[in-house]
Design a protein around this motif. Structure first.
Motif, PDB file in Angstrom:
ATOM      1  N   ASN A  35       0.802  -1.226   0.000  1.00  0.00           N
ATOM      2  CA  ASN A  35       0.000   0.000   0.000  1.00  0.00           C
ATOM      3  C   ASN A  35       0.835   1.275   0.000  1.00  0.00           C
ATOM      4  O   ASN A  35       0.323   2.347  -0.337  1.00  0.00           O
ATOM      5  CB  ASN A  35      -0.977   0.011   1.172  1.00  0.00           C
ATOM      6  N   LYS A  39      -1.813   2.618  -3.184  1.00  0.00           N
ATOM      7  CA  LYS A  39      -2.720   2.947  -2.076  1.00  0.00           C
ATOM      8  C   LYS A  39      -4.033   2.172  -2.115  1.00  0.00           C
ATOM      9  O   LYS A  39      -4.591   1.850  -1.083  1.00  0.00           O
ATOM     10  CB  LYS A  39      -3.003   4.443  -2.055  1.00  0.00           C
ATOM     11  N   GLY A  40      -4.526   1.852  -3.310  1.00  0.00           N
ATOM     12  CA  GLY A  40      -5.791   1.133  -3.425  1.00  0.00           C
ATOM     13  C   GLY A  40      -5.623  -0.361  -3.577  1.00  0.00           C
ATOM     14  O   GLY A  40      -6.587  -1.075  -3.827  1.00  0.00           O
ATOM     15  N   THR A  55     -14.275   1.056  -0.394  1.00  0.00           N
ATOM     16  CA  THR A  55     -12.838   1.355  -0.323  1.00  0.00           C
ATOM     17  C   THR A  55     -12.602   2.838  -0.591  1.00  0.00           C
ATOM     18  O   THR A  55     -13.418   3.499  -1.234  1.00  0.00           O
ATOM     19  CB  THR A  55     -12.041   0.521  -1.352  1.00  0.00           C
ATOM     20  N   LYS A  56     -11.484   3.342  -0.108  1.00  0.00           N
ATOM     21  CA  LYS A  56     -11.142   4.760  -0.283  1.00  0.00           C
ATOM     22  C   LYS A  56     -10.476   5.031  -1.625  1.00  0.00           C
ATOM     23  O   LYS A  56     -10.677   6.077  -2.224  1.00  0.00           O
ATOM     24  CB  LYS A  56     -10.185   5.208   0.821  1.00  0.00           C
ATOM     25  N   ASN A  57      -9.654   4.085  -2.084  1.00  0.00           N
ATOM     26  CA  ASN A  57      -8.853   4.295  -3.285  1.00  0.00           C
ATOM     27  C   ASN A  57      -9.126   3.218  -4.328  1.00  0.00           C
ATOM     28  O   ASN A  57      -9.428   2.076  -4.003  1.00  0.00           O
ATOM     29  CB  ASN A  57      -7.358   4.274  -2.928  1.00  0.00           C
ATOM     30  N   LYS A  58      -8.945   3.603  -5.591  1.00  0.00           N
ATOM     31  CA  LYS A  58      -9.120   2.678  -6.703  1.00  0.00           C
ATOM     32  C   LYS A  58      -7.850   1.828  -6.832  1.00  0.00           C
ATOM     33  O   LYS A  58      -6.739   2.356  -6.790  1.00  0.00           O
ATOM     34  CB  LYS A  58      -9.359   3.474  -7.985  1.00  0.00           C
ATOM     35  N   PRO A  59      -7.997   0.513  -7.010  1.00  0.00           N
ATOM     36  CA  PRO A  59      -6.805  -0.336  -7.123  1.00  0.00           C
ATOM     37  C   PRO A  59      -6.097  -0.185  -8.467  1.00  0.00           C
ATOM     38  O   PRO A  59      -6.723   0.134  -9.479  1.00  0.00           O
ATOM     39  CB  PRO A  59      -7.358  -1.754  -6.965  1.00  0.00           C
ATOM     40  N   GLU A  82      -6.716  -4.271  -0.856  1.00  0.00           N
ATOM     41  CA  GLU A  82      -7.587  -3.119  -1.128  1.00  0.00           C
ATOM     42  C   GLU A  82      -7.778  -2.289   0.130  1.00  0.00           C
ATOM     43  O   GLU A  82      -7.805  -2.801   1.229  1.00  0.00           O
ATOM     44  CB  GLU A  82      -8.944  -3.567  -1.684  1.00  0.00           C
ATOM     45  N   LYS A  83      -7.869  -0.977  -0.069  1.00  0.00           N
ATOM     46  CA  LYS A  83      -8.061  -0.029   1.044  1.00  0.00           C
ATOM     47  C   LYS A  83      -9.147   0.938   0.702  1.00  0.00           C
ATOM     48  O   LYS A  83      -9.270   1.412  -0.376  1.00  0.00           O
ATOM     49  CB  LYS A  83      -6.756   0.745   1.273  1.00  0.00           C
TER      50      LYS A  83
END
Length: 83
Positions: A35, A39-40, A55-59, A82-83
């Motif tokens: 991450n 980030k995603g 999730t907050k961010n796109k992978p 994923e986040k």
């Protein structure tokens, strides 16, 4: 004839370099490390859907990178960390 040979050689070398880059996808020790760079997280394909909620961010989508870090996809949804 020389131009055709040179072009063929150039295309062959370019293909080899691409194959080497794809086969050397970085394997991360854990999700915290992955991450930092993504980030995603990392998705197998653009059609992968997150099973774990919002999730907050796109992978980042990369089959090679996902396969190198598949162990970090705990819910087996096609997205690692994923986040």
């Amino acid at each position: 004839m020389c131009i055709a040979t040179g072009l063929l050689l150039t295309l062959s070398v370019g293909t080899l370099n691409t194959a080497n880059a794809e086969s050397k996808a970085k394997t991360y020790k854990n999700c915290k490390d992955l991450n930092k760079d993504y980030k995603g997280g990392v998705a197998l394909s653009s059609s992968s859907k997150n099973k774990g909620g919002k999730t907050k961010n796109k992978p980042y989508v990369s089959k090679e990178l996902y396969n190198a870090n598949k162990k970090s996809d705990r819910d087996n949804d096609g997205i690692a960390c994923e986040k």
